[in-house]
Design a protein around this motif. Sequence first.
Motif, PDB file in Angstrom:
ATOM      1  N   LEU A 124       0.833  -1.204   0.000  1.00 44.67           N
ATOM      2  CA  LEU A 124       0.000   0.000   0.000  1.00 44.67           C
ATOM      3  C   LEU A 124       0.872   1.260   0.000  1.00 44.67           C
ATOM      4  O   LEU A 124       0.588   2.242  -0.702  1.00 44.67           O
ATOM      5  N   LYS A 184       3.867   1.506  -1.207  1.00 41.45           N
ATOM      6  CA  LYS A 184       4.472   1.665  -2.536  1.00 41.45           C
ATOM      7  C   LYS A 184       3.462   2.269  -3.514  1.00 41.45           C
ATOM      8  O   LYS A 184       3.817   3.106  -4.352  1.00 41.45           O
ATOM      9  N   SER A 185       2.208   1.845  -3.405  1.00 41.73           N
ATOM     10  CA  SER A 185       1.183   2.419  -4.280  1.00 41.73           C
ATOM     11  C   SER A 185       1.002   3.906  -3.990  1.00 41.73           C
ATOM     12  O   SER A 185       0.833   4.712  -4.918  1.00 41.73           O
ATOM     13  N   ALA A 186       1.030   4.263  -2.703  1.00 41.40           N
ATOM     14  CA  ALA A 186       0.928   5.684  -2.347  1.00 41.40           C
ATOM     15  C   ALA A 186       2.098   6.455  -2.954  1.00 41.40           C
ATOM     16  O   ALA A 186       1.923   7.558  -3.493  1.00 41.40           O
ATOM     17  N   ARG A 203       3.717   5.725  -5.610  1.00 41.76           N
ATOM     18  CA  ARG A 203       3.529   5.828  -7.065  1.00 41.76           C
ATOM     19  C   ARG A 203       2.460   6.865  -7.433  1.00 41.76           C
ATOM     20  O   ARG A 203       2.614   7.622  -8.378  1.00 41.76           O
TER      21      ARG A 203
END
Lengths: 259, 259
Positions: free
Chosen positions: A172, A174-176, A178
């Motif tokens: 999560l 890492k998605s933030a 990105r």
Amino acid sequence: MSAANPSTQVRESKVAFVVASGANVGSRLGRGLARAGSRVAVLEDAPAGESADAADGAGAVERYPTSLASRAEVQRIFDAAAGDLGSPQLVLVSALPSSLFVPTDSERLTANEWTSTVQGAAKITLYCLQAAHSHMVKSGGGTIVCVGPSFALVGAARLLGLSTVLEAQRALVKSAARQWGRHGIRAHWISVGVGANYPALQEVPLPNGPELGPPPPPLGRVPDFEQDVAGIAEFLASSAGRGLTGCSLVADGGDWMVP
Amino acid sequence: MSAPPVSLAGKTALITGAGGGIGRGMALALASAGANVTLAVRRKTTGDETAALIRSEGGSVLVVEADVAKQVDVQNAVDRTVAEFSGLDIVIHNANAGDSAHPVALEEVTDESWHSQARVTWDGALWLAQAAFAPLKRSSAGRFILLGSAFGLHGAGFNPVYAALKGGIKGFTKSLAREWGPFGITVNAIQPAAATEPAEVFFNQYPEVRAAFMRNFPLGRMGRPREDIGGAVVAICSDEFGFITAQSIQVDGGLYTAV
């Protein structure tokens, strides 16, 4: 041309929010950040009195009791703290319910434990990211750091729920990183060696590390929240850390050197 | 002299979400290797289509209608498999929520969107593990395989919930492998990159992404569900793969090489 000394770059006064559950994790992180000059809000769902030492030796720590039970509640407590201290430049999340640390055979996990505790813990991380975003996107950016025990990288028997949550948290973050990098928001994950940091795990037979022989790790000790982890977060949030986002850092003294 | 093909004759596999795509490909590959196959599917019509393909090749197959988010359905699928084929050796959790391919901004993720995916990916994984534990213990070579995703490793700019849940599956895999290792059961995750219907939907929506994405494959293409993904799963289920557990295995033509 100005070539600032990196050591002075790290020491930048800022507003930091620490979101925590469980005994004294927030207090220790808060003290470490306050000593480095930050004004700190500890948003904590620990029972009353458990974090009474949050301000010990650090006058710049304010405590905000909260339940972290819903997105609305997390947003409310972020807004309250921001109203008092200003928008955060650093948000440190170490919000793992104590029930997740109880070793349980996977076949004995109840539906309620799984959906409320495990999924609930993952959603607390989600809510904290969303609340941090709401302030940082308006104030020009900031740094979010999630913190959890290092065994998640390698797994542990009878800690299925905690392992699942921690690896979800890492993805999560890492998605933030990105999605929100364009807003100047950076996001990281720090895994912390167990040692004395997570008393509930001290009796659990966790995997020790790939080397032969018993602990301690190569550095001779396990980093702790107040002295070490707060400093790593402070570095990540400083201008010296502006080229980093989406990192998984392992603060375990050198036990697990990830590929 | 060529090596003999891998045989799974006498073994029984249960696959969730085998009504199409990768699930169907894996089911066909396992059946052609000689395994009895149970298709646990939400819509019986899609399961019947896969079953017809298997039967047309002389395979042995059972279709069980099951919503993997419902514990009772999963238990029923396992019980019927054991009753039909006198055991269970291989379990594959492949089912995915339909909205996992839809782009979403992290700050806009709701509890509802989290639950719609988590109930399939996470709840289904636990219910399946709990229901299958006893028969897998009785097998001489139990295999539990979960479908992860490279997005769980590197995060996702398009669907952070999907990435988080698949990241969680990585933690689930490692911890369950440590817990079940003493019983001779291996637990692994695969991260496939396959040309499936949802992938086609996504790429048709974003053709520029397709062109850029394909350049990242050293092998120059996405995987074929039966030959490439199913073939790898057959290998994992073979006796030759019995010493490999707790791994997240890329079956992606070399797409993700950062680990």
